[in-house]
Motif scaffolding. Structure first.
Motif, PDB file in Angstrom:
ATOM      1  N   LEU A  31       1.029  -1.118  -0.172  1.00  0.00           N
ATOM      2  CA  LEU A  31       0.164   0.180  -0.304  1.00  0.00           C
ATOM      3  C   LEU A  31       1.013   1.120   0.104  1.00  0.00           C
ATOM      4  O   LEU A  31       1.389   1.269   0.697  1.00  0.00           O
ATOM      5  CB  LEU A  31      -1.033  -0.061   0.882  1.00  0.00           C
ATOM      6  CG  LEU A  31      -1.865  -1.496   1.822  1.00  0.00           C
ATOM      7  CD1 LEU A  31      -2.972  -1.105   3.130  1.00  0.00           C
ATOM      8  CD2 LEU A  31      -3.025  -0.501   0.300  1.00  0.00           C
ATOM      9  N   LYS A  58      -9.134  -7.205  -4.542  1.00  0.00           N
ATOM     10  CA  LYS A  58      -8.957  -6.862  -3.315  1.00  0.00           C
ATOM     11  C   LYS A  58     -10.366  -5.641  -3.122  1.00  0.00           C
ATOM     12  O   LYS A  58     -10.785  -5.492  -4.315  1.00  0.00           O
ATOM     13  CB  LYS A  58      -7.774  -6.050  -3.375  1.00  0.00           C
ATOM     14  CG  LYS A  58      -6.509  -6.642  -3.689  1.00  0.00           C
ATOM     15  CD  LYS A  58      -6.081  -7.263  -2.639  1.00  0.00           C
ATOM     16  CE  LYS A  58      -4.804  -7.615  -2.964  1.00  0.00           C
ATOM     17  NZ  LYS A  58      -4.430  -8.887  -4.321  1.00  0.00           N
ATOM     18  N   ARG A  59     -10.583  -5.704  -1.978  1.00  0.00           N
ATOM     19  CA  ARG A  59     -12.120  -4.397  -1.926  1.00  0.00           C
ATOM     20  C   ARG A  59     -11.596  -2.794  -1.268  1.00  0.00           C
ATOM     21  O   ARG A  59     -10.571  -2.674  -0.149  1.00  0.00           O
ATOM     22  CB  ARG A  59     -13.530  -4.230  -1.054  1.00  0.00           C
ATOM     23  CG  ARG A  59     -14.357  -3.950  -1.269  1.00  0.00           C
ATOM     24  CD  ARG A  59     -15.713  -4.359   0.106  1.00  0.00           C
ATOM     25  NE  ARG A  59     -15.961  -5.548  -0.879  1.00  0.00           N
ATOM     26  CZ  ARG A  59     -17.160  -5.657  -1.553  1.00  0.00           C
ATOM     27  NH1 ARG A  59     -17.646  -4.772  -2.133  1.00  0.00           N
ATOM     28  NH2 ARG A  59     -17.496  -6.717  -1.954  1.00  0.00           N
ATOM     29  N   TYR A  60     -11.757  -2.023  -1.802  1.00  0.00           N
ATOM     30  CA  TYR A  60     -11.137  -0.862  -1.877  1.00  0.00           C
ATOM     31  C   TYR A  60     -12.034   0.615  -0.953  1.00  0.00           C
ATOM     32  O   TYR A  60     -13.516   0.751  -2.090  1.00  0.00           O
ATOM     33  CB  TYR A  60     -10.689   0.270  -2.634  1.00  0.00           C
ATOM     34  CG  TYR A  60      -9.300  -1.116  -2.711  1.00  0.00           C
ATOM     35  CD1 TYR A  60      -7.757  -0.333  -1.826  1.00  0.00           C
ATOM     36  CD2 TYR A  60      -8.788  -1.521  -3.760  1.00  0.00           C
ATOM     37  CE1 TYR A  60      -6.862  -1.475  -2.379  1.00  0.00           C
ATOM     38  CE2 TYR A  60      -7.750  -2.706  -3.879  1.00  0.00           C
ATOM     39  CZ  TYR A  60      -6.720  -2.105  -2.851  1.00  0.00           C
ATOM     40  OH  TYR A  60      -5.945  -2.834  -3.696  1.00  0.00           O
ATOM     41  N   THR A  62     -12.473   4.646  -1.373  1.00  0.00           N
ATOM     42  CA  THR A  62     -11.377   5.535  -1.842  1.00  0.00           C
ATOM     43  C   THR A  62     -12.544   7.530  -1.517  1.00  0.00           C
ATOM     44  O   THR A  62     -13.571   7.147  -1.825  1.00  0.00           O
ATOM     45  CB  THR A  62     -11.176   5.387  -2.751  1.00  0.00           C
ATOM     46  OG1 THR A  62     -10.252   6.382  -2.851  1.00  0.00           O
ATOM     47  CG2 THR A  62     -11.968   5.567  -3.994  1.00  0.00           C
ATOM     48  N   TYR A 160     -14.716  -2.601  -5.611  1.00  0.00           N
ATOM     49  CA  TYR A 160     -14.042  -4.408  -5.374  1.00  0.00           C
ATOM     50  C   TYR A 160     -13.708  -4.392  -7.302  1.00  0.00           C
ATOM     51  O   TYR A 160     -14.222  -4.941  -7.718  1.00  0.00           O
ATOM     52  CB  TYR A 160     -15.484  -5.353  -4.842  1.00  0.00           C
ATOM     53  CG  TYR A 160     -15.187  -6.870  -5.142  1.00  0.00           C
ATOM     54  CD1 TYR A 160     -14.330  -7.675  -4.447  1.00  0.00           C
ATOM     55  CD2 TYR A 160     -15.777  -7.495  -5.744  1.00  0.00           C
ATOM     56  CE1 TYR A 160     -13.701  -8.039  -4.096  1.00  0.00           C
ATOM     57  CE2 TYR A 160     -15.404  -8.636  -5.655  1.00  0.00           C
ATOM     58  CZ  TYR A 160     -14.621 -10.234  -4.935  1.00  0.00           C
ATOM     59  OH  TYR A 160     -14.579 -10.974  -4.890  1.00  0.00           O
ATOM     60  N   HIS A 188      -8.358   3.544   1.600  1.00  0.00           N
ATOM     61  CA  HIS A 188      -8.356   2.648   2.721  1.00  0.00           C
ATOM     62  C   HIS A 188      -8.802   1.136   1.858  1.00  0.00           C
ATOM     63  O   HIS A 188      -9.922   1.465   1.487  1.00  0.00           O
ATOM     64  CB  HIS A 188      -9.238   2.846   3.589  1.00  0.00           C
ATOM     65  CG  HIS A 188      -9.545   2.090   4.503  1.00  0.00           C
ATOM     66  ND1 HIS A 188      -8.327   2.278   5.254  1.00  0.00           N
ATOM     67  CD2 HIS A 188     -10.689   1.199   5.171  1.00  0.00           C
ATOM     68  CE1 HIS A 188      -8.994   1.234   6.746  1.00  0.00           C
ATOM     69  NE2 HIS A 188      -9.958   0.478   6.534  1.00  0.00           N
ATOM     70  N   ARG A 189      -7.816   0.004   1.858  1.00  0.00           N
ATOM     71  CA  ARG A 189      -8.244  -1.132   1.548  1.00  0.00           C
ATOM     72  C   ARG A 189      -9.101  -1.941   2.632  1.00  0.00           C
ATOM     73  O   ARG A 189      -8.693  -2.222   3.579  1.00  0.00           O
ATOM     74  CB  ARG A 189      -6.906  -2.125   1.018  1.00  0.00           C
ATOM     75  CG  ARG A 189      -6.748  -3.380   0.819  1.00  0.00           C
ATOM     76  CD  ARG A 189      -5.856  -3.442  -0.160  1.00  0.00           C
ATOM     77  NE  ARG A 189      -4.857  -3.961  -0.093  1.00  0.00           N
ATOM     78  CZ  ARG A 189      -4.039  -3.914   0.340  1.00  0.00           C
ATOM     79  NH1 ARG A 189      -3.309  -4.357  -0.763  1.00  0.00           N
ATOM     80  NH2 ARG A 189      -2.382  -4.163   0.766  1.00  0.00           N
ATOM     81  N   VAL A 192      -9.288  -8.331   1.731  1.00  0.00           N
ATOM     82  CA  VAL A 192      -8.237  -8.740   0.510  1.00  0.00           C
ATOM     83  C   VAL A 192      -7.982 -10.899   0.263  1.00  0.00           C
ATOM     84  O   VAL A 192      -8.220 -11.582   2.025  1.00  0.00           O
ATOM     85  CB  VAL A 192      -6.434  -8.795   1.138  1.00  0.00           C
ATOM     86  CG1 VAL A 192      -6.110  -9.726   0.160  1.00  0.00           C
ATOM     87  CG2 VAL A 192      -5.820  -7.288   1.192  1.00  0.00           C
TER      88      VAL A 192
END
Length: 307
Positions: A31, A58-60, A62, A160, A188-189, A192
């Protein structure tokens, strides 16, 4: 781990490694210093399975700042252009763009400030020297993208996506389509692979478990509490099917030999569990690949010789 802002992923990793006094450690997907959130950390033999998490979805969440472009496409970069934000922006208009331009399989050009390498050098190091190189587009998959808030010159998104997706590139491209430019203000993640945000803990929470000037007896208690936080070595590959081997099969696998198994498709990856060398307890052996109806060792926790 929930990585805090302002430090590199490697810095966070090294702090955790020291807390655990681990000889070997690795993280599964860097990151940026600006970014926060999930950073899975592997210690010891578990590092052998980190690639599986690198390949995970991954899911974020933002926040995109509209009207300002930076050279790095995020708030840490230098401003290169400012434009007025369109006054007719609506949630419906932005959502329509997200679904038509940023949903499913798309092509994106990674930022010059990414960790991708060109002739062995990370792009961000070249960018900081003012060196520009051609970065080829790459295909990624956006499983889901949605607008969660619209505030004057800021929008919040949840994404996602597949491995290799650059949220900065999505924000940069969205700003271009809107005609005003944009950059990442916050990233922000959350998730995972199968690891979800509710399982994270911060560096501060980890440090609180390790007070200074402790006795040897207290240190033993601290180590027990630290060990309780560790997921099993197979957690990184928990989504793979599992096969339990008998004593003979376990011995063959741990000597690097394949064992017969016709239950899974060619090329499948399988978690292996077998008998312990000194007890009847079951232990995680590693990961095998199905090759010609055999389980062929691919990544093992340790070999017989290592014992």
């Amino acid at each position: 781990m929930n990585k805090p802002p302002g430090i590199s992923s490697n810095s966070a990793l090294q702090q955790v490694r020291r807390i655990y006094d681990a000889a070997k450690a690795g993280h599964t997907g860097a990151l940026d210093p600006l970014a926060t959130g999930m950073l899975p950390i592997c210690l010891g033999e578990a590092t052998k399975f980190s690639q599986h998490l690198l390949d995970s979805d991954k899911r974020y969440i933002t926040t995109a700042k509209l009207g300002v472009r930076t050279d790095s496409s995020d708030a840490d970069g230098a401003v290169v252009e400012e434009k007025p934000v369109p006054t007719d922006l609506t949630e419906d208009k932005i959502d329509a763009i997200l679904q038509s331009e940023f949903s499913g399989e798309i092509e994106q050009v990674p930022s010059m400030f990414s960790a991708l390498k060109h002739q062995g050098q990370p792009l961000y190091k070249l960018a900081r020297k003012g060196i520009q190189v051609e970065v080829k587009p790459r295909k990624v998959t956006i499983h889901e993208i949605k607008l969660t808030a619209l505030r004057d010159d800021e929008i919040d998104l949840e994404v996602y996506c597949s491995k290799g997706t650059y949220i900065r590139s999505i924000v940069e491209d969205l700003g271009h389509i809107l005609g005003c430019g944009a950059h990442v203000k916050m990233l922000h993640r959350l998730d995972v692979g199968a690891f979800t945000a509710d399982r994270m803990m911060s560096l501060d929470e980890l440090r609180e478990l390790v007070p200074e000037n402790t006795t040897e007896e207290q240190q033993k208690g601290i180590q027990i509490e630290l060990d309780k936080l560790l997921l099993p070595a197979w957690a990184a590959v928990d989504d793979l099917p599992a096969v339990r081997l008998n004593d003979q099969q376990t011995s063959l696998i741990m000597h690097g030999q394949a064992v017969a198994n016709a239950n899974y498709a060619e090329g499948s990856l399988i978690r292996l569990f077998g008998t312990s060398l000194d007890s009847d307890a079951e232990r995680f052996l590693g990961v095998a690949e199905v090759v010609e109806q055999q389980l062929k060792p691919k990544r093992l926790i340790c070999t017989e010789a290592d014992q």
